[in-house]
Design a protein around this motif. Structure first.
Motif, PDB file in Angstrom:
ATOM      1  N   PHE A 144      50.203  46.597  24.959  1.00 38.21           N
ATOM      2  CA  PHE A 144      49.651  45.712  26.074  1.00 38.21           C
ATOM      3  C   PHE A 144      49.288  46.710  27.018  1.00 38.21           C
ATOM      4  CE2 PHE A 144      52.167  42.080  23.989  1.00 38.21           C
ATOM      5  CZ  PHE A 144      50.904  41.340  23.728  1.00 38.21           C
ATOM      6  N   VAL A 145      48.940  48.008  26.983  1.00 36.34           N
ATOM      7  CA  VAL A 145      48.630  48.905  28.026  1.00 36.34           C
ATOM      8  C   VAL A 145      48.058  48.571  29.419  1.00 36.34           C
ATOM      9  CG1 VAL A 145      46.679  49.990  26.922  1.00 36.34           C
ATOM     10  CG2 VAL A 145      48.079  51.489  28.091  1.00 36.34           C
ATOM     11  N   GLU A 146      47.063  47.612  29.054  1.00 35.43           N
ATOM     12  CA  GLU A 146      46.512  47.093  30.264  1.00 35.43           C
ATOM     13  C   GLU A 146      47.040  46.389  31.324  1.00 35.43           C
ATOM     14  OE1 GLU A 146      43.519  47.799  26.984  1.00 35.43           O
ATOM     15  OE2 GLU A 146      45.367  46.646  27.264  1.00 35.43           O
ATOM     16  N   LEU A 147      48.265  46.166  30.892  1.00 37.62           N
ATOM     17  CA  LEU A 147      49.217  45.214  31.733  1.00 37.62           C
ATOM     18  C   LEU A 147      50.064  45.950  32.481  1.00 37.62           C
ATOM     19  CD1 LEU A 147      50.513  42.294  29.605  1.00 37.62           C
ATOM     20  CD2 LEU A 147      48.247  42.504  30.719  1.00 37.62           C
ATOM     21  N   GLY A 148      49.864  47.522  32.587  1.00 40.14           N
ATOM     22  CA  GLY A 148      50.683  48.329  32.920  1.00 40.14           C
ATOM     23  C   GLY A 148      50.752  48.392  34.691  1.00 40.14           C
ATOM     24  N   LEU A 149      51.711  48.981  35.216  1.00 42.79           N
ATOM     25  CA  LEU A 149      51.754  48.851  36.742  1.00 42.79           C
ATOM     26  C   LEU A 149      50.876  49.596  37.455  1.00 42.79           C
ATOM     27  CD1 LEU A 149      55.671  49.757  36.619  1.00 42.79           C
ATOM     28  CD2 LEU A 149      54.686  47.403  37.047  1.00 42.79           C
ATOM     29  N   THR A 150      50.125  50.616  36.724  1.00 41.62           N
ATOM     30  CA  THR A 150      48.973  51.196  37.492  1.00 41.62           C
ATOM     31  C   THR A 150      47.719  50.668  37.238  1.00 41.62           C
ATOM     32  OG1 THR A 150      48.776  52.607  35.409  1.00 41.62           O
ATOM     33  CG2 THR A 150      50.091  53.419  37.258  1.00 41.62           C
ATOM     34  N   THR A 151      47.645  49.396  36.345  1.00 39.08           N
ATOM     35  CA  THR A 151      46.239  48.811  36.234  1.00 39.08           C
ATOM     36  C   THR A 151      46.210  47.713  37.193  1.00 39.08           C
ATOM     37  OG1 THR A 151      46.609  49.610  33.855  1.00 39.08           O
ATOM     38  CG2 THR A 151      44.890  47.976  34.457  1.00 39.08           C
ATOM     39  N   GLY A 152      45.090  47.370  37.755  1.00 41.35           N
ATOM     40  CA  GLY A 152      44.953  46.349  38.568  1.00 41.35           C
ATOM     41  C   GLY A 152      45.124  45.003  37.661  1.00 41.35           C
ATOM     42  N   GLN A 153      45.703  44.103  38.177  1.00 40.85           N
ATOM     43  CA  GLN A 153      45.723  42.743  37.590  1.00 40.85           C
ATOM     44  C   GLN A 153      45.440  41.631  38.238  1.00 40.85           C
ATOM     45  OE1 GLN A 153      46.438  42.385  34.456  1.00 40.85           O
ATOM     46  NE2 GLN A 153      47.090  44.561  34.156  1.00 40.85           N
ATOM     47  N   LEU A 154      44.605  40.508  37.956  1.00 38.78           N
ATOM     48  CA  LEU A 154      44.489  39.084  38.592  1.00 38.78           C
ATOM     49  C   LEU A 154      45.839  38.616  38.219  1.00 38.78           C
ATOM     50  CD1 LEU A 154      40.955  37.717  38.012  1.00 38.78           C
ATOM     51  CD2 LEU A 154      42.098  39.098  40.093  1.00 38.78           C
ATOM     52  N   GLY A 155      46.340  37.949  39.179  1.00 37.15           N
ATOM     53  CA  GLY A 155      47.586  37.222  39.050  1.00 37.15           C
ATOM     54  C   GLY A 155      48.793  37.853  39.773  1.00 37.15           C
ATOM     55  N   HIS A 176      36.347  43.368  40.473  1.00 35.47           N
ATOM     56  CA  HIS A 176      36.483  42.774  38.899  1.00 35.47           C
ATOM     57  C   HIS A 176      35.553  41.619  38.860  1.00 35.47           C
ATOM     58  CE1 HIS A 176      39.045  42.520  35.677  1.00 35.47           C
ATOM     59  NE2 HIS A 176      39.262  41.180  35.868  1.00 35.47           N
ATOM     60  N   VAL A 177      35.361  40.892  39.912  1.00 35.84           N
ATOM     61  CA  VAL A 177      34.234  39.868  39.651  1.00 35.84           C
ATOM     62  C   VAL A 177      32.787  40.222  39.518  1.00 35.84           C
ATOM     63  CG1 VAL A 177      32.937  37.983  41.177  1.00 35.84           C
ATOM     64  CG2 VAL A 177      35.527  38.156  41.151  1.00 35.84           C
ATOM     65  N   ARG A 178      32.439  41.372  40.148  1.00 33.47           N
ATOM     66  CA  ARG A 178      31.322  42.034  39.827  1.00 33.47           C
ATOM     67  C   ARG A 178      31.090  42.677  38.626  1.00 33.47           C
ATOM     68  NH1 ARG A 178      28.844  46.765  39.758  1.00 33.47           N
ATOM     69  NH2 ARG A 178      30.627  47.879  40.017  1.00 33.47           N
ATOM     70  N   ARG A 196      41.684  41.223  29.490  1.00 30.57           N
ATOM     71  CA  ARG A 196      43.022  41.449  29.574  1.00 30.57           C
ATOM     72  C   ARG A 196      43.549  42.009  30.942  1.00 30.57           C
ATOM     73  NH1 ARG A 196      43.053  45.998  24.641  1.00 30.57           N
ATOM     74  NH2 ARG A 196      42.478  44.432  22.958  1.00 30.57           N
ATOM     75  N   GLN A 197      42.814  42.106  32.029  1.00 28.11           N
ATOM     76  CA  GLN A 197      43.231  42.188  33.172  1.00 28.11           C
ATOM     77  C   GLN A 197      42.987  41.023  34.229  1.00 28.11           C
ATOM     78  OE1 GLN A 197      40.497  46.049  33.626  1.00 28.11           O
ATOM     79  NE2 GLN A 197      42.150  46.080  35.303  1.00 28.11           N
ATOM     80  N   GLY A 198      42.805  39.695  33.319  1.00 27.62           N
ATOM     81  CA  GLY A 198      42.752  38.481  33.962  1.00 27.62           C
ATOM     82  C   GLY A 198      41.317  38.273  34.274  1.00 27.62           C
ATOM     83  N   SER A 199      41.358  36.851  34.205  1.00 26.19           N
ATOM     84  CA  SER A 199      39.761  36.502  34.616  1.00 26.19           C
ATOM     85  C   SER A 199      39.701  35.833  35.677  1.00 26.19           C
ATOM     86  CB  SER A 199      39.250  35.403  33.541  1.00 26.19           C
ATOM     87  OG  SER A 199      38.153  34.682  33.771  1.00 26.19           O
ATOM     88  N   PRO A 200      38.555  36.256  36.853  1.00 23.27           N
ATOM     89  CA  PRO A 200      38.193  35.263  37.773  1.00 23.27           C
ATOM     90  C   PRO A 200      38.002  33.725  37.647  1.00 23.27           C
ATOM     91  CG  PRO A 200      36.868  37.324  37.772  1.00 23.27           C
ATOM     92  CD  PRO A 200      37.518  36.953  36.474  1.00 23.27           C
ATOM     93  N   THR A 201      38.609  32.951  38.431  1.00 22.91           N
ATOM     94  CA  THR A 201      38.425  31.401  38.002  1.00 22.91           C
ATOM     95  C   THR A 201      37.034  31.037  38.070  1.00 22.91           C
ATOM     96  OG1 THR A 201      40.539  31.250  39.612  1.00 22.91           O
ATOM     97  CG2 THR A 201      39.277  29.131  39.052  1.00 22.91           C
ATOM     98  N   ALA A 202      36.056  31.482  38.640  1.00 21.73           N
ATOM     99  CA  ALA A 202      34.655  31.034  38.680  1.00 21.73           C
ATOM    100  C   ALA A 202      34.132  31.573  37.255  1.00 21.73           C
ATOM    101  CB  ALA A 202      33.898  31.444  39.886  1.00 21.73           C
ATOM    102  N   LEU A 203      34.335  32.523  36.791  1.00 22.75           N
ATOM    103  CA  LEU A 203      33.971  33.205  35.464  1.00 22.75           C
ATOM    104  C   LEU A 203      34.650  32.619  34.226  1.00 22.75           C
ATOM    105  CD1 LEU A 203      33.184  36.728  36.529  1.00 22.75           C
ATOM    106  CD2 LEU A 203      31.811  34.910  37.026  1.00 22.75           C
ATOM    107  N   ARG A 204      35.755  32.199  34.427  1.00 21.95           N
ATOM    108  CA  ARG A 204      36.601  32.002  33.131  1.00 21.95           C
ATOM    109  C   ARG A 204      36.040  31.230  31.984  1.00 21.95           C
ATOM    110  NH1 ARG A 204      41.590  30.948  35.260  1.00 21.95           N
ATOM    111  NH2 ARG A 204      42.387  32.828  34.920  1.00 21.95           N
TER     112      ARG A 204
END
Length: 433
Positions: A108-119, A135-137, A156-164
């Motif tokens: 789950f490397v993309e969940l790391g503290l240095t990676t941007g996350q939605l949520g 992220h939306v762009r 993996r970094q989360g989906s914007p609500t409008a695009l999910r």
């Protein structure tokens, strides 16, 4: 594993058959023309119908299934062989290989503290609104390219609500073609023409679960439509090729045991259990067109959800998830694990229902969708076990003070205020390992 799955299936069928006999109701019958017309007229408002279901009971609930998993043993396995597994003090006694925290960090490397996350509201590296806009762009670009693999990596970094809704459809390879809509209409026709015993089980389940849920009660009609059509869909039988379960068979009356008179029952081979409708409910927030909603649910089921109620040694199977959960707790929160075990509150007895339902009905919907983003992104259900362990870690101080299973359950009764991503990050990347 297959033997245990086989004997569990026999128990389910026995329960279903005894209900048939007790209530003198056939497994299937053709509806009279008047009844067909009536059902067609109220297809979009089935929730207003109040059939008497007091005599029907769910075929099984998650806690019944847990008892089966607790009793699993490997006959080729001598307890004296492996010191490491002999010291596993949880309820699951099958020595499967599960990941430890270093392996989970890598996975789950993309969940790391240095990676941007939605949520996560307060990421230190980049102001949240800057990350979100960028992220939306990127998400819009991924959708424009119609690249499923890129969408899976992106989510993996989360989906914007409008695009999910569009991203999930892209990852699941669902595009609403005219033939898909036609196929859904054929399933609907099958529902209208034939009445199955499982229809009453579906009705009962929706009434017991989603109808009482603050988030999902408004989708009651959608749930009936999707689940009734799902039970008729023979294309679902295809997933038994890679599922340890087997579809139940029924025989035309008087022809018991003659294979040429055998049919799969229900036609999709899946008998719903208590809470099954909660696999569909969160998807109603994303898809409002019934045939699209149906396709997404069916694909989610044959890729992921079937693993949560069948016995197998797959890393995303429920047995492995239970073992991963127990191993994480025992290894990284040993005092809590031993305390709960000593007072007769084995942690798995509390968390099992969360994992079987993929947390649906337990988390707030926005948080649940962020969690399911990662299931799709990593093509794995292991995150369910990690989150279950993270919830225990988060409530550890309170749990250390309880003295009974009931008190422990009370501490963990309400998960609706939890924020999924901070919990996962702290547990995976800020736990001392």
């Amino acid at each position: 594993m297959r033997k245990a799955q086989g004997s569990w299936e026999k128990r389910i069928l026995k329960s279903l058959n005894s209900m048939c006999t007790e209530l003198s109701i056939p497994l299937a019958r053709k509806r009279p023309v008047g009844e067909q017309k009536e059902l067609l007229n109220k297809w979009n408002e089935m929730g207003t119908d109040e059939p008497d279901l007091s005599l029907f009971r769910p075929v099984y609930a998650p806690k019944d299934f847990l008892e089966v998993l607790i009793n699993l043993r490997n006959p080729n396995y001598e307890n004296g062989d492996s010191l490491s597994f002999r010291t596993h003090l949880g309820l699951i006694q099958v020595p499967l290989k599960v990941k430890d925290i270093p392996e989970l960090k890598e996975f789950f490397v993309e969940l790391g503290l240095t990676t941007g996350q939605l949520g996560i509201d307060d990421s230190t590296q980049v102001p949240p609104e800057l990350f979100e806009n960028e992220h939306v762009r990127i998400g819009q670009k991924v959708l424009a390219e119609q690249d499923g693999a890129a969408a899976q990596q992106y989510i993996r970094q989360g989906s914007p609500t409008a695009l999910r809704a569009d991203l999930w459809a892209l990852i699941l390879n669902i595009s609403s073609q005219p033939e898909d809509i036609l196929y859904y209409e054929q399933l609907k026709t099958n529902v209208i023409q034939h009445d199955l015993l499982v229809d009453s089980l579906i009705y009962k389940d929706v009434k017991l679960t989603a109808s009482n849920d603050d988030y999902y009660f408004v989708f009651e009609d959608y749930l009936y439509q999707v689940l009734l059509c799902f039970s008729r869909d023979t294309s679902v039988l295809g997933h038994f090729a890679y599922n340890s379960a087997s579809p139940p068979k029924s025989y035309i009356r008087g022809k018991l045991g003659l294979e040429e008179y055998a049919v799969f029952y229900p036609p999709n081979g899946v008998i719903p259990f208590h809470g099954f409708s909660m696999y569909v409910a969160p998807l109603c927030f994303l898809y409002h067109e019934p045939s699209k909603l149906y396709q997404i649910f069916r694909e989610m089921y044959v890729r992921f959800f079937f693993r949560l109620h069948s016995i197998s040694s797959h890393p995303s199977g429920i047995v492995s998830l239970c073992l991963l959960f127990e191993t994480l707790l025992q290894t990284y929160l040993p005092q809590l694990f031993y305390h709960l075990r000593e007072i007769g509150a084995q942690p798995l007895r509390i968390s099992f229902k969360w994992m079987v339902r993929a947390f649906s009905g337990y988390l707030a919907t926005d948080q649940l969708l962020l969690l399911w983003d990662r299931i799709l992104g990593y093509n794995s259900l292991e995150i369910l076990a990690v989150l279950a362990a993270a919830v225990f870690a988060f409530r550890a101080v309170n749990l250390m003070e309880v003295t009974s299973l009931a008190a422990a359950e009370a501490v963990l009764a309400d998960l609706s205020t939890l924020k999924v991503m901070p919990l996962l990050q702290i547990f995976l990347f800020a736990t001392v390992t």
